[in-house]
Every structure is written in structure tokens, then in C-alpha cells.
Motif scaffolding. Structure first.
Motif, short mmCIF file in Angstrom:
data_model
loop_
_atom_site.label_atom_id
_atom_site.label_comp_id
_atom_site.label_asym_id
_atom_site.label_seq_id
_atom_site.Cartn_x
_atom_site.Cartn_y
_atom_site.Cartn_z
N TRP A 540 -6.35 5.37 5.28
CA TRP A 540 -6.89 5.08 3.69
C TRP A 540 -6.98 4.79 3.35
O TRP A 540 -7.54 4.33 1.86
CB TRP A 540 -5.89 6.78 3.29
CG TRP A 540 -5.57 6.92 1.80
CD1 TRP A 540 -6.76 8.08 1.63
CD2 TRP A 540 -5.27 6.46 0.67
NE1 TRP A 540 -6.34 8.49 0.00
CE2 TRP A 540 -5.68 7.31 0.04
CE3 TRP A 540 -4.04 5.28 0.49
CZ2 TRP A 540 -5.07 7.64 -1.61
CZ3 TRP A 540 -3.82 5.18 -0.38
CH2 TRP A 540 -4.18 6.46 -1.62
N LEU A 541 -5.43 3.88 3.01
CA LEU A 541 -5.51 2.55 2.72
C LEU A 541 -6.42 1.78 2.39
O LEU A 541 -6.94 0.86 1.53
CB LEU A 541 -4.07 1.47 2.76
CG LEU A 541 -2.97 2.70 2.62
CD1 LEU A 541 -1.71 1.42 3.20
CD2 LEU A 541 -2.53 2.50 0.73
N VAL A 542 -7.19 1.35 3.94
CA VAL A 542 -8.05 0.85 3.57
C VAL A 542 -9.25 1.57 3.28
O VAL A 542 -9.81 0.58 3.00
CB VAL A 542 -8.45 0.14 5.09
CG1 VAL A 542 -9.69 -0.39 5.81
CG2 VAL A 542 -7.60 -1.05 6.34
N GLU A 543 -9.80 2.03 3.09
CA GLU A 543 -11.24 3.08 2.47
C GLU A 543 -10.47 3.30 0.58
O GLU A 543 -11.93 2.64 0.58
CB GLU A 543 -10.98 4.70 3.01
CG GLU A 543 -12.51 4.66 2.55
CD GLU A 543 -12.69 6.16 3.05
OE1 GLU A 543 -13.65 6.77 3.38
OE2 GLU A 543 -12.36 7.24 4.25
N GLN A 544 -9.59 2.99 0.77
CA GLN A 544 -9.28 2.77 -1.12
C GLN A 544 -8.95 2.52 -1.63
O GLN A 544 -8.10 2.46 -2.35
CB GLN A 544 -8.40 4.47 -1.10
CG GLN A 544 -8.56 6.13 -0.37
CD GLN A 544 -10.14 6.39 -1.44
OE1 GLN A 544 -10.64 5.46 -2.64
NE2 GLN A 544 -11.21 6.76 -0.64
N HIS A 545 -8.67 0.59 -1.22
CA HIS A 545 -8.16 -0.28 -1.39
C HIS A 545 -8.29 -0.92 -2.83
O HIS A 545 -7.80 -1.76 -3.25
CB HIS A 545 -7.79 -1.28 -0.60
CG HIS A 545 -9.52 -2.54 -0.13
ND1 HIS A 545 -10.20 -1.94 1.10
CD2 HIS A 545 -9.78 -3.61 -1.12
CE1 HIS A 545 -11.49 -2.88 0.59
NE2 HIS A 545 -10.99 -3.26 -0.32
N LEU A 546 -9.56 -0.30 -2.85
CA LEU A 546 -10.26 -0.90 -4.27
C LEU A 546 -9.52 0.34 -5.43
O LEU A 546 -10.49 0.75 -7.18
CB LEU A 546 -11.41 -0.95 -4.58
CG LEU A 546 -12.01 -2.34 -3.54
CD1 LEU A 546 -13.10 -2.32 -3.33
CD2 LEU A 546 -11.20 -3.21 -4.00
N LEU A 547 -9.38 1.74 -4.78
CA LEU A 547 -9.44 2.81 -6.17
C LEU A 547 -8.31 2.41 -6.86
O LEU A 547 -8.84 2.89 -8.34
CB LEU A 547 -8.82 4.50 -5.27
CG LEU A 547 -8.35 5.65 -6.18
CD1 LEU A 547 -9.87 5.90 -6.54
CD2 LEU A 547 -7.98 6.77 -5.38
#
Length: 884
Positions: A540-547
Motif C-alpha cells: 500500500w505504501l509503495v502504491e500510494q506513496h504520492l497520495l
């Protein structure tokens, strides 16, 4: 491709010999050298070996130099003509200077002074840039004694005309027992290299690297070559192999990297048409095309492939350069008893060494044990060169993590959980181990992104992100207000490091790197037996690191609905803590100039608001009226404590819009209120104060509302050299505009607050007369083009129209856009300004002149066209400036 024409040395030599006078010789020489350059370019583009190209370039210069010498000097002149430096070692590039020494006794120099002058003039007339000296052997010794660069140039010399024994006699006169003995020479050249590296911030990972002088460049190769010559009397690097100072693999690697770097330098000289050593944006794309590279897809451009090759070569050169310097140092310092530091390890001259480095051939397990031993000895100066050589020669024995046994994978995880984890990961990356264990990391090693936003290669950015995470734990950087408080709350800090390691690992593949990286992270977690909850969090952190970055910089985080949507995506405090720290490290690790106090405050505010929303419960929405009531109460308490009367404060607040207590912090409300109270009822008030950081300012303007205010203020701030980060534009009930701006001085020095007040007050006396200034774009921006895009949508309540602008950055952009909005009689109520290298992403909240959302589609279409024209310089003003 057509055949390459035959080498023109003989035609050039014959043409020079046949010249009947000086003018004819000059023209023959210029024509011959021009033909040689043309031929060299054809050969270069045909892919001819760089060794041959350098040789041909050298031979052409030799032909002209020797011909000029023979025309100017009599055969019996007691003078020798020597090539020195790079020309002396026959390594010449199309635009290199040629270093020449006329060697002779003072009497001979004086007798032939005029002829020597004619010789050098003739070379300049022919188009050869020379660096020359006229000295006797004794004068050479004195010059070399005073300047080590003179000695170094004379160490590489060859005869062009005269006595073939001259170089040997000169070498005897300059021998180490006469001047610059080995230890002294080594210390001086090592200091020289350190100073040179410092000029480039000790990294080869610059957007416009210097191929010759930068870290890992050709000069580093030459430095260790010179040291080998001076310390051991050998003619070159390969001669160090039999002495055991350089491994065969290391020597082959250096020869390979020289060919890559030399080819880049040769092509750069051909393109620039002058002596150019910096691989700048002006030439990067063209050079990649000359090398025959093509774009694979938009995430793997030809220029990015070329630069990745350079950075990888530079990294290899730096790595072997370090080993050689260490070996030279040990040889010079003599024998020293090793200090045992555990079974199988010892310190030699302060460097960690394996007693049996051949064990490294067995694969990754002994390598990870070595890094664990290194981790346990933070006092070690580094890895001993023999152990480092053995490690480098054993890299091929490393299998990817998928093929490693479970116990080896757990060794890796154990290293991630140690106190020195970041240092260990950095060492593994620098020494090539991490790229073998994690092949996806190897693919982004040395990979640049062709833009101005990412100033590091992907691997260097990743290591910088990890370094910032390590800094959070050690609280070594005060620029991060709350990171050191959040980090101790992490359940498993090594998961944050893994998120940093994987967040950009899929760049360059094509597709969404966040999604692809999340897949990689999940596969890694499964292979390393991470618990399912940890694997989910990591992916989740990698996928949402720009959120969090996107939310904070592009949306109004004072809006409870924005916070609620973000909190819904984060879901719990654990995800929030990890994401906050990853976001801070990612932004700060992208460019040294990108992180500032405003972004620190922005992310900290979003973190605090989200944490409150999560603690309250997502089902219990925070409403705007609650936030406004709390802001009022805190601001009132502060103002009463400063001596203001409650009645006076309430009188001022009676005209304040309610939304002001939502958008502003209590201390901002108190500052503005106090300024209004002290203004004595002045119609126009300008407040300026330093804010958040040395180069930051906050500006508050209260003035009678009329059209064009925002445009006039922004244009004035632009003329003062201030960049707008955020703008809040409100209207009071008594007809005043209440405009607030967060500003930063990009050059690091903000103007005095008094100067800003004076300039704004002058502009506000007649806003209609203020026009944006036009300035030339910086050189680097001219090489990047982001197509202008303007989009519109409406807020959920229908009260405002939101405009987003994505385009290429340029001086005065915001002022120009504000002028267009003014011309269309539109009002700006909020602006969020974000610049990412050459790319601008700005967001504005707009209404028509009656404070309603813009419902006229025809007006929106015209506005879009006008803004695109403004950005592209197609306005009448822009055309006049361009013509001028």
C-alpha cells in the motif's frame, strides 16, 4: 551505410609540404584539419572504435605541428619539440588543447626566439589551440617543483621533433629522488582530487555532469594512472596488474569504462565545436542520437539510456579509484600489525578485512556476514581494498533473492532491522551487491529522468530517501518539525525502509511505477516470509506513496471534506504514520532545494488534521463550524493576552468572512487582526513578516475591493523576485479584499519587509497600471517543454470554479496568468502554486465578477485559449517582447 573514406594523413602531409608560402600552408592546414573533423564525425557515427578515433585525431595534429616546426626551425637547431599532458600520451579529442614544450638551453632559446614565436603563431593560424612552454631541463625542474601539475604534464611526454632521448633525460631530471617523492606526490594528488570532487558536490549524479573533471570522470582515471607512474615507475595502469596492485578484472573494467567515457567526450566535442566537457542539456539528446540510441518508450528515452550508461561507468570508476588510492596509501605507510575483530575479520590500517576473502566466491551468505561485521564496527574507515576487490570479483556468484535459500533471505531482513541498516543498504548498493540480490534495483541504478525535477538518478534518489529516514531516527535535520516524534511510533521501522527502497523501483518500465512497484514489493514480502499485514502495508505504501504529497500540494487542506477524503483512503493511524514519513523523505530526497518550511508545515498540518479525524472516527465528520469556532476562541485568547479589547476584536471580526476562520490558523488571524486594529482605520493595509524560514515571507493585504487587485499584487511580488507558494483571497463584509500570500525568495535572500510594503502600497494606488514583467527563461528551461493544459471543474457545493494549469515553468508565469484572469473579469479566491523542476501544476478557485461559479462554457473555452496563448508567449505583449 557508405564506406568510410581512407585516412587522409598522407594527403594532408603532402599538401602541407607542397605549400609554396605561409598563406598557402595556413589554408592547407585549415582545410586538412576541417576534413579530418568531418571524417572523424562520419567514423564516430559509423561506430568506429574510440581508440582508433583518438589516434586519428592525434595523428592529424602531429602532422600539422611537425610540418610547422620544420618550416620555422632549422634542422640543426639545438631544440627538441615535445608533446606533453594528454597530447603527450596521444589521447587527443577534437577540440582538446595541444600541450607543447620546446626544450633547450637558454642560449638556444634566445637564438631562435623569433622562429619559435613564428611556429606558435602558425599553429594558431591553422586553428590549433595550443598551451606551450619554452624551457631548459633545469627550468622544467624548477617549474615542476613549484607546481605539481607541471610535473604531471611532463611525466607524459613524447618527441615530435629533435632528440629521441630527450624524454628519458627529462625523466631523470624530474625523478622522485629529486623532487615530489612518492608519498608527497600521492598526498598532493589525492588532495587535488578531493577538492575537485567537492566542486561537484562529491557526486557524479548531476543533471549536467562533467565527463572530464567530475567524480568518476576521465580525470579520476588519469589520477590513479599518474600515481602508479610516480610511485612505481610503471608506464600505465595495466603495468600495476603484475605488481598485485590492480586485479585483472579491475583493469579490464577501467579500460572498458574509459572507452565509454572517452566516446562520450569525443562526441561532445564534435557536437559543440569547441572544448566542452560538461554534458549539458544543450547536447544530451543530440549526442544520444549520434550514438545510435533510440527511444524505447516515453519512460525510457534515448537520452536517459545514454545518461544511465555514463552514471554506471562513473560509479565503477569511483569504486575502483577508491580501492587503488587505499592500496597506494597502505604501500606508502608500510606494514602495520592487523587488529583481530572477531572470527574471520581484522582491521588493517583501520579498514575492515576478511582473513579469507576467497570465501566470498561461495555466494551471498558470506557477503551478508561481511556486511553484518561491518555494521558491528562503525569505527572502521571502510572496507579493505583486498576484500573489496574479492567482493567485486565475486558479484557474479550472487543469485537473485528468488533463488536464495530461506536462511539467506532472513540474513538480509536481519540487516534491515539493525541500527546501521541504512548505512548497510548504501554500502551494498555502492558495491554492486544490492543490484544483484534485487535485480529491479539494478535496472534503475544510474537511471536518470530527463527533467529538472529529479536531480538524482533513481538509485541515488532512493539512497537519499533512506538517508533522510535514518536522519528522522537520529534527529539530525531540524527542517522536519515532527518526523522525529512520529518515527518512534512505527511498529516495524524496517518496513519504512523497504517502502523507501521500492517506491521508485519500477521507474523506466512504462506504465504506472507506483502500481508496478507495489507488485514487486508484494513479491519480495512473500519471498521473505513477511507477515500478511506487513506485506499489505508495504504494498500500500509503495502504491500510494504520492497520495499525501498530491493532497497537500494540490488541494485545500483547510477544507474538512478534503481531510475526510484523505483520511478515508488512509483508514488508520499506522498507515498515516508510515505514509507521512515516506512522503517527507521522498520530497526532500528529490532535490536539495525542494524541501522547505512551507512544505514541512503543509504536511504536518495535513498529518495533524487527519490524525484528529481518525481519532474522532470517520463516521463522525468534522464540520467547518467546529473548526471556525475553535479558531476564533484560540485567536481571541491570544489577542486578549496581547492587550486588545474584546469589543475591538469583535468589531473587526464582524466584517471578516466566516471562511477566513476556516482557512487561516489562529496565529494568522491574530496577526491580521492586530494589524488592522493598529492601522487606525486606514483604507489600505499591507503587513509583511518573515515566515517559516529565512527566505520566506508572509504578506497580508487589506484594501478596498476592485477588479485587478490579485493581478497587480502578483505582478509586484514577481518584480521583487518573490515566488508565490500559496494565495488566499477573501472578501470582507465592508467591501475590502483580504489577500494573504505565502512567499519564498528562490535565491535564498528575501527583500526587506519594508521594501515589500512600499512596493505593494505603490501598486495598490493604481492597480490597473501594473503590468507583469517579462524576463528571459533560464537556459535549462529552454530544453524542456510541457504542453500547456487547462482544465475546469466545479466545487461540490457549486460556489466556485476550479481551474488547474499544467505547463512549462517560466519567469513571471503567475503574473501573466493573473493578468489574463483580470482581462476576463474573473476573481481569484484561492491559488495553490506547485513547481516540479520544469513543470508547473497550479490550481485556482475562480468566480465571475458577481462571485458566482463560471457557468458560461463559451467563456471557459475562451479563457483556456487565452491562458494557453499566455503560456506559449502568444499574447500581444509576449509578441512585442519577442520582437524587441
Amino acid at each position: 551505410m557508405s564506406a568510410v573514406p581512407a585516412s587522409p594523413e598522407l594527403p594532408l602531409s603532402a599538401a602541407l609540404a607542397a605549400a609554396h608560402d605561409d598563406a598557402a600552408w595556413r589554408e592547407a592546414a585549415k582545410a586538412g584539419l576541417a576534413a579530418r573533423r568531418t571524417g572523424l564525425r562520419r567514423r564516430f557515427e559509423a561506430g568506429e572504435a574510440i581508440d582508433r578515433l583518438v589516434s586519428l585525431c592525434n595523428e592529424a595534429s602531429d602532422t600539422v605541428v611537425v610540418s610547422a616546426w620544420r618550416r620555422c626551425l632549422p634542422d640543426d637547431a639545438p631544440l627538441d619539440l615535445l608533446a606533453t599532458g594528454g597530447y603527450g600520451r596521444a589521447e587527443l579529442y577534437p577540440q582538446s588543447d595541444i600541450d607543447l614544450l620546446v626544450l633547450g638551453e637558454p642560449e638556444a632559446q634566445k637564438a631562435h626566439e623569433a622562429a619559435i614565436g613564428r611556429f606558435f603563431s602558425r599553429l594558431w593560424d591553422a586553428g590549433l589551440a595550443t598551451s606551450q612552454a619554452v624551457r631548459s631541463a633545469a627550468q622544467c625542474v624548477e617549474a615542476a617543483r613549484e607546481d605539481i601539475t607541471v610535473l604531471t604534464a611532463l611525466m607524459e611526454c613524447r618527441v615530435l621533433a629533435g632528440d629521441a632521448g630527450a624524454p628519458a633525460r627529462l625523466a631523470t631530471a624530474l625523478a622522485p629522488d629529486v623532487l615530489w617523492p612518492p608519498a608527497q606526490y600521492f598526498d598532493a594528488k589525492r588532495a587535488e582530487q578531493r577538492a575537485r570532487h567537492a566542486r561537484f558536490h562529491d557526486t557524479a549524479h548531476n543533471l549536467e555532469p562533467n565527463i572530464k573533471e567530475g567524480p568518476g570522470g576521465l580525470r579520476d582515471l588519469q589520477t590513479v594512472t599518474w600515481m602508479g607512474m610516480r610511485l612505481y615507475g610503471v608506464p600505465g595502469l595495466r603495468a600495476l596488474v603484475p605488481l598485485g596492485l590492480l586485479g585483472e578484472d579491475e583493469c579490464a573494467s577501467l579500460e572498458r569504462e574509459w572507452r565509454i567515457l572517452a566516446r562520450l567526450r569525443f562526441g561532445l566535442h564534435l557536437l559543440a565545436g569547441r572544448r566542452e566537457e560538461r554534458l549539458g542539456f544543450d547536447h544530451q539528446k543530440a549526442l544520444a542520437a549520434m550514438l545510435g540510441l533510440t527511444d524505447e518508450h516515453r519512460d525510457n528515452l534515448a537520452v536517459e539510456q545514454m545518461m544511465q550508461g555514463f552514471f554506471r561507468s562513473a560509479a565503477t570508476v569511483m569504486r575502483i579509484n577508491d580501492r587503488l588510492l587505499q592500496r597506494f596509501e597502505e604501500q606508502l605507510s608500510g606494514q602495520e600489525a592487523p587488529e583481530p575483530v572477531g572470527e574471520g575479520y581484522e582491521l588493517r590500517h583501520g579498514y575492515l578485512a576478511m582473513t579469507r576473502p576467497q570465501q566470498l566466491r561461495d555466494g551471498l551468505a558470506p557477503m551478508l556476514a561481511l556486511f553484518a561485521a561491518w555494521d558491528a564496527r562503525p569505527d572502521a574507515r571502510g572496507l579493505h581494498s583486498e576484500t573489496a576487490r574479492a567482493l567485486g570479483e565475486s558479484l557474479n556468484a550472487i543469485r537473485p533473492y528468488e533463488e536464495q535459500p530461506a536462511d539467506v533471505r532472513q540474513q538480509f531482513i536481519a540487516l534491515l532491522q539493525s541500527r546501521q541498516a541504512v548505512a548497510t543498504l548504501t554500502r551494498m548498493a555502492r558495491l554492486g551487491v544490492l543490484a544483484r540480490y534485487l535485480p529491479a534495483f539494478g535496472k534503475v541504478s544510474g537511471r536518470m529522468q530527463y527533467d529538472l525535477f529529479h536531480v538524482y538518478t533513481v538509485d541515488q534518489h532512493t539512497l537519499t530517501v533512506l538517508a533522510h529516514m535514518d536522519g528522522f531516527a537520529r534527529r539530525v535535520d531540524e527542517r522536519f518539525a515532527i518526523a522525529h516524534e512520529v518515527l518512534p511510533r512505527l511498529r516495524k521501522p524496517h518496513l519504512l525502509l523497504l517502502a523507501g527502497l521500492f517506491h521508485d523501483i519500477a521507474k523506466g518500465r512504462g506504465g504506472d511505477h507506483s502500481e508496478l512497484g507495489a507488485v514487486d514489493a508484494r513479491e519480495f514480502a512473500a519471498a521473505h516470509a513477511l507477515p500478511e499485514a506487513d506485506a499489505d502495508l508495504l504494498a500500500w505504501l509503495v502504491e500510494q506513496h504520492l497520495l499525501m504529497s498530491v493532497t497537500a500540494q494540490r488541494q485545500d487542506i483547510s477544507d474538512p471534506d478534503v481531510v475526510a477524503r484523505f483520511a478515508g483512503k488512509v483508514a488508520d493511524r499506522e498507515h498515516l504514520d508510515y505514509l507521512y514519513l515516506l512522503t517527507c523523505a521522498d520530497i526532500a530526497g528529490t532535490s536539495p532545494k525542494l524541501w522547505n518550511a512551507w512544505k514541512d508545515r503543509l504536511l504536518a498540518d495535513l498529518y495533524a488534521a487527519t490524525r484528529f479525524a481518525l481519532r474522532r472516527g470517520l463516521e463522525n465528520r468534522v464540520h467547518a463550524n467546529e473548526i471556525m469556532a475553535e479558531t476564533r476562541a484560540v485567536a481571541m485568547e491570544r489577542l486578549l493576552g496581547e492587550g486588545l479589547e474584546q469589543a475591538e476584536v469583535e468589531r473587526i471580526w464582524a466584517a471578516y468572512p466566516d471562511v477566513g476562520f476556516l482557512r487561516y490558523r489562529p496565529e494568522q488571524i491574530a496577526w491580521q487582526t492586530r494589524g488592522i486594529a493598529e492601522s487606525g482605520g486606514a483604507e489600505t493595509l499591507v503587513l509583511v513578516r518573515p515566515h517559516l524560514q529565512d527566505s520566506g515571507l508572509e504578506v497580508f493585504v487589506r484594501t478596498p475591493d476592485r477588479d485587478g487587485l490579485f493581478a497587480a499584487i502578483v505582478a509586484t511580488l514577481d518584480r521583487l523576485g518573490l515566488n508565490v507558494l500559496e494565495a488566499r483571497v477573501l472578501n470582507s463584509a465592508d467591501g475590502h479584499a483580504l489577500d494573504s500570500f505565502q512567499l519564498i525568495a528562490p535565491q535564498g535572500v528575501a527583500p526587506e519587509p519594508g521594501a515589500v510594503v512600499s512596493a505593494l502600497q505603490a501598486a495598490l494606488r493604481d492597480p490597473a497600471r501594473v503590468r507583469p514583467a517579462k524576463r528571459a527563461a533560464p537556459r535549462q528551461l529552454r530544453h524542456f517543454r510541457v504542453p500547456a493544459r487547462v482544465d475546469f471543474d466545479h466545487l461540490a457545493d457549486g460556489s466556485r470554479t476550479r481551474m488547474s494549469l499544467v505547463c512549462t515553468d517560466q519567469p513571471g508565469l503567475l503574473a501573466g496568468v493573473a493578468q489574463v484572469l483580470r482581462q476576463h473579469r474573473l476573481r481569484v479566491h484561492d491559488a495553490r502554486i506547485a513547481t516540479f523542476g520544469e513543470k508547473v501544476e497550479d490550481f485556482f478557485l475562480l468566480t465571475d465578477e458577481n462571485d458566482r461559479a463560471i457557468g458560461d462554457q463559451d467563456l471557459l473555452d475562451k479563457l483556456r485559449q487565452a491562458i494557453v496563448a499566455c503560456v506559449d508567449g502568444e499574447t500581444d505583449h509576449g509578441k512585442k517582447e519577442a520582437q524587441h
